[in-house]
Design a protein around this motif. Sequence first.
Motif, PDB file in Angstrom:
ATOM      1  N   LYS A  91      -0.442  -1.972  -4.050  1.00 20.94           N
ATOM      2  CA  LYS A  91      -0.389  -0.545  -3.745  1.00 20.94           C
ATOM      3  C   LYS A  91       0.549  -0.329  -2.560  1.00 20.94           C
ATOM      4  O   LYS A  91       0.655  -1.186  -1.685  1.00 20.94           O
ATOM      5  CB  LYS A  91      -1.784  -0.003  -3.418  1.00 20.94           C
ATOM      6  N   VAL A  92       1.219   0.822  -2.548  1.00 17.58           N
ATOM      7  CA  VAL A  92       2.179   1.127  -1.486  1.00 17.58           C
ATOM      8  C   VAL A  92       1.630   2.243  -0.604  1.00 17.58           C
ATOM      9  O   VAL A  92       1.234   3.303  -1.107  1.00 17.58           O
ATOM     10  CB  VAL A  92       3.542   1.547  -2.075  1.00 17.58           C
ATOM     11  N   PHE A  93       1.627   2.001   0.708  1.00 21.97           N
ATOM     12  CA  PHE A  93       1.090   2.972   1.657  1.00 21.97           C
ATOM     13  C   PHE A  93       2.154   3.364   2.680  1.00 21.97           C
ATOM     14  O   PHE A  93       2.958   2.536   3.103  1.00 21.97           O
ATOM     15  CB  PHE A  93      -0.122   2.389   2.393  1.00 21.97           C
ATOM     16  N   ASP A  94       2.145   4.631   3.060  1.00 23.75           N
ATOM     17  CA  ASP A  94       3.042   5.121   4.103  1.00 23.75           C
ATOM     18  C   ASP A  94       2.357   5.005   5.458  1.00 23.75           C
ATOM     19  O   ASP A  94       1.238   5.485   5.642  1.00 23.75           O
ATOM     20  CB  ASP A  94       3.407   6.591   3.859  1.00 23.75           C
ATOM     21  N   VAL A  95       3.050   4.373   6.394  1.00 25.92           N
ATOM     22  CA  VAL A  95       2.512   4.221   7.745  1.00 25.92           C
ATOM     23  C   VAL A  95       3.242   5.131   8.730  1.00 25.92           C
ATOM     24  O   VAL A  95       2.654   5.624   9.688  1.00 25.92           O
ATOM     25  CB  VAL A  95       2.614   2.746   8.203  1.00 25.92           C
ATOM     26  N   TYR A  96       4.524   5.368   8.467  1.00 23.72           N
ATOM     27  CA  TYR A  96       5.313   6.174   9.403  1.00 23.72           C
ATOM     28  C   TYR A  96       6.418   6.900   8.650  1.00 23.72           C
ATOM     29  O   TYR A  96       7.035   6.344   7.744  1.00 23.72           O
ATOM     30  CB  TYR A  96       5.924   5.268  10.467  1.00 23.72           C
ATOM     31  N   ASN A 223      -3.699   8.639  23.891  1.00 20.46           N
ATOM     32  CA  ASN A 223      -2.673   8.846  22.867  1.00 20.46           C
ATOM     33  C   ASN A 223      -2.549   7.682  21.891  1.00 20.46           C
ATOM     34  O   ASN A 223      -1.608   7.623  21.102  1.00 20.46           O
ATOM     35  CB  ASN A 223      -1.311   9.085  23.537  1.00 20.46           C
ATOM     36  N   ILE A 224      -3.490   6.753  21.956  1.00 21.54           N
ATOM     37  CA  ILE A 224      -3.456   5.591  21.068  1.00 21.54           C
ATOM     38  C   ILE A 224      -4.577   5.744  20.051  1.00 21.54           C
ATOM     39  O   ILE A 224      -5.742   5.509  20.355  1.00 21.54           O
ATOM     40  CB  ILE A 224      -3.612   4.281  21.867  1.00 21.54           C
ATOM     41  N   GLY A 225      -4.207   6.164  18.840  1.00 21.25           N
ATOM     42  CA  GLY A 225      -5.231   6.495  17.857  1.00 21.25           C
ATOM     43  C   GLY A 225      -5.174   5.651  16.600  1.00 21.25           C
ATOM     44  O   GLY A 225      -4.139   5.107  16.226  1.00 21.25           O
ATOM     45  N   LEU A 226      -6.325   5.558  15.932  1.00 23.29           N
ATOM     46  CA  LEU A 226      -6.459   4.805  14.687  1.00 23.29           C
ATOM     47  C   LEU A 226      -6.424   5.777  13.513  1.00 23.29           C
ATOM     48  O   LEU A 226      -7.096   6.805  13.526  1.00 23.29           O
ATOM     49  CB  LEU A 226      -7.772   4.022  14.691  1.00 23.29           C
ATOM     50  N   SER A 227      -5.622   5.457  12.499  1.00 22.67           N
ATOM     51  CA  SER A 227      -5.479   6.318  11.325  1.00 22.67           C
ATOM     52  C   SER A 227      -5.599   5.484  10.057  1.00 22.67           C
ATOM     53  O   SER A 227      -5.505   4.257  10.089  1.00 22.67           O
ATOM     54  CB  SER A 227      -4.123   7.032  11.338  1.00 22.67           C
TER      55      SER A 227
END
Length: 236
Positions: A91-96, A223-227
């Motif tokens: 599967k392909v995921f977008d990170v940025y 400002n360091i968050g988990l997504s």
Amino acid sequence: MKYIKTISLFLIINSFFGCGYAKINNSWNDPTQEAIQIKSPIDFIDKYGTYSIVSTNKKIRLIDFGDVDKNKNGRKYTLKKFGVQIFNQNKVFDVYKSTVPLKSNVDINILYRDKNIVAFRVREDFNIDYVKTPFRSFIVNTFVYNFNSNNFLTIPVLASEDNNADGKGVDLLQGDQFTFNSKKGIFTYLANIKYAQGGKSSVFKVDLSNTLKCVSATQGCENIGLSTAELSTMNK
């Protein structure tokens, strides 16, 4: 005769969609890239479409999503839409995702990898020349992706601008590293930043737990968050 025509039409349609599916998958299965990385996976990516193998069925790449034409106050210009994708268990995921001018320098550096975690830094260096006062922009973000949970952490490292003609007034990343202390169960990101004002260098540090929770950071953890990475709808 009608039956034969129906079968022929089915084969044509099936062949068409089959080729389309293969084309998408082939972008992640380039024999040349695979052969090169059998013994030595690449760490530095500065070309769109190039990927780095993390482990079996786990890869990362810099992708070109195409050009976007813009018009600002009658002045036309074109931006490059790009992103970072993760190939995780077919599967392909977008990170940025982001946009930069066509004349820009974008690269990825793989800082750390194991069977479950990959840490990488994205650097964007470009000039904005379609505004009244042109300026240079230098942006650095570091990401930590967990293949098991499909979650990733974003660490904003630098976002510096300079409107001088030579563009030498931006803060710069001089080097960085990402390590894991197995005894403490702590990931540590270190970046050496040279600030334009005063010309001094300082260390930017972030400590993360083994669940990718920010434990401490030079500029705070706010400002360091988990997504969660989203399933990509743009596979080129």
